[in-house]
Scaffold this motif. Structure first.
Motif, PDB file in Angstrom:
ATOM      1  N   PRO A 212       0.827  -1.217   0.000  1.00  0.00           N
ATOM      2  CA  PRO A 212       0.000   0.000   0.000  1.00  0.00           C
ATOM      3  C   PRO A 212       0.860   1.266   0.000  1.00  0.00           C
ATOM      4  N   ASP A 215      -0.931   6.113  -3.315  1.00  0.00           N
ATOM      5  CA  ASP A 215      -1.594   5.943  -4.613  1.00  0.00           C
ATOM      6  C   ASP A 215      -2.117   4.525  -4.844  1.00  0.00           C
ATOM      7  N   THR A 216      -1.794   3.600  -3.926  1.00  0.00           N
ATOM      8  CA  THR A 216      -2.198   2.196  -4.093  1.00  0.00           C
ATOM      9  C   THR A 216      -2.910   1.729  -2.834  1.00  0.00           C
ATOM     10  N   SER A 217      -4.166   1.337  -2.974  1.00  0.00           N
ATOM     11  CA  SER A 217      -4.928   0.867  -1.820  1.00  0.00           C
ATOM     12  C   SER A 217      -4.439  -0.505  -1.393  1.00  0.00           C
ATOM     13  N   GLN A 219      -6.154  -3.172  -1.004  1.00  0.00           N
ATOM     14  CA  GLN A 219      -6.773  -4.200  -1.844  1.00  0.00           C
ATOM     15  C   GLN A 219      -6.114  -4.256  -3.216  1.00  0.00           C
ATOM     16  N   ARG A 251      -9.429  -9.562   2.424  1.00  0.00           N
ATOM     17  CA  ARG A 251     -10.315  -8.514   2.940  1.00  0.00           C
ATOM     18  C   ARG A 251     -10.852  -8.874   4.318  1.00  0.00           C
ATOM     19  N   GLN A 258      -6.595  -4.438  10.272  1.00  0.00           N
ATOM     20  CA  GLN A 258      -6.008  -3.345   9.493  1.00  0.00           C
ATOM     21  C   GLN A 258      -4.506  -3.525   9.249  1.00  0.00           C
ATOM     22  N   TYR A 260      -1.829  -4.959   6.705  1.00  0.00           N
ATOM     23  CA  TYR A 260      -1.624  -5.487   5.350  1.00  0.00           C
ATOM     24  C   TYR A 260      -0.795  -6.773   5.387  1.00  0.00           C
TER      25      TYR A 260
END
Length: 654
Positions: A212, A215-217, A219, A251, A258, A260
């Protein structure tokens, strides 16, 4: 919580996966007909040399040959007639106290039997086996995890040992079942391997190709990671639905904590306990005629045959380009896959094919037993340290690797002018030079006691008792392992060698004690074949050291076969085996084909063995030719149709 759910879900998936039916494979090639000997001469052979013992209800060993009058009878009892051919070829039939046929007549009769069986089995053409479904064995799992994650870590260390099946190898589908303990062990192994990989910055970066950023989530990053990881793990392209399935797992975890790292690791772990990762699985079909494997299935067959691991990027690219049924491409890939680099000191480096050499050779020769089932009595035979044991075990492995990499003749197994030795093994053999702990290639002088498999200490050890040599065990090993002709089991209530030895008080050599033992008529016929072969190796002690005396008495290493042929020591024994090189090559071909197909061979498969053996004879018995002809064979490249299983797609969540 998630580990518990994953374990339960994984177990259910395995039950579902195992509903796929595996159908035995068959293979055949065109027959050229049987014109080796008139049938009347064969019938006369059995009337003259066999029926006196094998007649009617009282036939010896229950084998009645009195009604044999046509080659048509062989098709109904192929296994029996194959055994008869083996017994005649190995001079077990007729027994030594009977009239003995000439070598020419014996050879022609055996060839007639084999040709007649070949015609009966092979004339209907080729019929490959069903699609493969088998679990990765312990070695394959460890290698696949290593290559998937790019780590030097044995993830299979805690998995249960795999038993042997098929042609005697631990990759046989019928032995690779799943037990409840496997489910938990796979979860633990996947978690441990991923933890190991994530702890190294380089390995972590190669797996987590996206993280993440503003600019990149999370997901989007996870989707990029899974889109790269899943095709490599499943050894084929992953569908959008499959990527979404594992993204959903990501997900679920990410919404809870929370994190990653935790979420993506959980999704990767789930992929590594999926049947799509743990099983070699080929898509079933219901066509009435055989169809080729998909190119991705071919990539896996190639890589697990020659590397015991997943396909590399080049194989996967060739599969994507649909080139893995192209003969020129297969020829190039086989040559690439069996290569190993040799440095200026004679050490072989960077060889993925060593996984094949180790797995195949140790199980074929039985040398895997050294230090495990076989442990020499060191109070009798002397010290066996770890470096010497390692040198002994790796000698045949590096030897096989050399034959493949240099494309040498497979007849080097019978006699060769080189071997591989480390410092301890070189001292053991009395070879001069500079050596280290890793074995290196060494040229042998003329008249060396080494060269070929018969002079390798690991073989000589595992074909001995822990406290003394055994011509019987060594002769039996030669018959079974090199010639593919197992002698029948000993009759009941036969006294042991030690009991026979106790009858005399005078000091006797092992040879003299064996002669007393085989004076029993029930033992004579088999021992007349086995013992002379083993006597040829009596100059080697339990650990394979050269000797000329036993208990202060000269060793007699001569052997006399039932037909009267006499040979002297290991050199003469090698000459005898070289005269039977076709039997050796045929048996080696059978073993390697069984290993490549990961199953027991059928009578029909022997048609392919015949064809490959003939091709080898035409090409100077080169090692790469054997591998390439197996890869080009129909049983390796095709699958036959079958009734569709309940779960055509093997989707994890469906």
């Amino acid at each position: 919580m998630f580990a518990h759910l994953t374990s339960l879900r994984f177990t259910l998936l395995l039950v579902l996966a195992l509903q796929v039916t595996v159908v035995p494979t068959a293979a055949a090639v065109e027959n050229t007909g049987n014109d080796t000997l008139p049938q009347s001469k064969v019938i006369q052979f059995f009337d003259t040399y066999c029926v006196s013992c094998h007649d009617g209800a009282g036939a010896e060993a229950g084998l009645d040959l009195s009604s044999f009058d046509s080659g048509d009878q062989l098709a109904a009892e192929i296994d029996k007639w194959n055994r008869i051919a083996d017994r005649i070829a190995d001079q077990q039939m007729p027994p030594i106290d009977s009239e003995i046929p000439t070598l020419e007549m014996r050879t022609a009769t055996v060839q007639w039997i084999r040709d007649t069986i070949h015609a009966a089995v092979c004339d209907d053409g080729i019929a490959p086996g069903g699609p493969m479904l088998r679990r990765l064995n312990r070695t394959e799992y460890a290698n696949t995890v290593r290559d998937l994650l790019g780590i030097q870590f044995n993830a299979g260390h805690e998995l249960p040992e795999d038993g042997a099946g098929g042609e005697g190898f631990d990759n046989a589908a019928e032995t690779l079942f799943i037990s409840p303990i496997h489910a938990e062990k796979y979860l633990d192994a996947a978690r441990t391997a991923l933890t190991h990989a994530m702890s190294d910055p380089k390995d972590r970066k190669s797996i987590l190709v996206s993280v993440p950023t503003p600019d990149t989530s999370p997901q989007a990053a996870a989707q990029k990671v899974l889109s790269k990881f899943l095709p490599r793990a499943f050894r084929r392209p992953a569908s959008d639905e499959e990527v979404e399935q594992y993204l959903q797992l990501f997900r679920q975890v990410y919404e809870e904590d929370q994190s990653y790292d935790s979420a993506i690791t959980f999704a990767l772990e789930a992929a590594m306990v999926s049947p799509k990762f743990l099983f070699l699985w080929e898509q079933p079909h219901t066509e009435t005629t055989p169809i080729p494997l998909t190119h991705y299935e071919m990539a896996s067959r190639l890589s697990y045959f020659l590397w015991a691991s997943m396909p590399d990027a080049e194989l996967m690219q060739l599969a994507a380009e649909e080139k893995l049924h192209d003969e020129a491409v297969l020829t190039q890939q086989v040559a690439r896959m069996v290569q190993s680099r040799i440095d200026d000191r004679g050490h072989r480096r960077d060889a993925k094919v060593r996984e094949f050499a180790s797995s195949f050779v140790e199980q074929w020769l039985g040398t895997r037993a050294l230090g495990r089932e076989f442990k020499p009595d060191q109070s009798v035979v002397g010290k066996l340290n770890s470096e010497l044991q390692g040198g002994m075990k790796y000698e045949p492995v590096f030897f096989m690797e050399d034959l493949l990499a240099e494309n040498l003749s497979l007849l080097n197994w019978i006699d060769a002018d080189f071997t591989y030795a480390n410092s301890s093994l070189a001292r053991h053999y009395g070879i001069e030079g500079t050596f280290r702990e890793q074995p290196r290639r060494v040229d042998l002088p003329e008249n060396s006691h080494r060269g070929g498999v018969l002079g390798m200490s690991a073989v000589l050890a595992v074909s001995s008792f822990s406290h003394r040599t055994s011509p019987v065990l060594r002769g039996k090993w030669i018959m079974e392992t090199l010639l593919g002709s197992a002698p029948p089991p000993p009759p009941p209530n036969v006294p042991t060698l030690e009991e026979n030895a106790a009858e005399g008080s005078e000091k006797r050599t092992l040879r003299e004690r064996l002669e007393l033992h085989r004076a029993d008529a029930a033992c004579a016929s088999c021992h007349a074949v086995m013992d002379p072969l083993g006597f040829g190796l009596e100059n080697y002690d339990v650990l394979g050291r050269w000797r000329t005396e036993e208990q202060g008495m000269p060793i007699d290493s001569t052997g006399t076969l039932p037909d009267g042929t006499t040979f002297e020591g290991v050199a003469g024994l090698k000459q005898q085996l070289m005269q039977r090189k076709d039997a050796f090559i045929r048996h080696l071909t059978s073993k390697m084909l069984g290993y490549a197909l990961a199953r027991q061979l059928t009578n029909e498969d022997q048609c392919v063995v015949d064809a490959i053996s003939q091709k080898l004879a035409e090409d100077e018995y080169r090692a790469q030719t054997l591998v390439l002809e197996i890869v080009k064979s129909l049983p390796f490249q095709y699958k036959r149709g079958q009734t569709p299983p309940l779960n055509q797609e093997m989707n994890d969540g469906q």
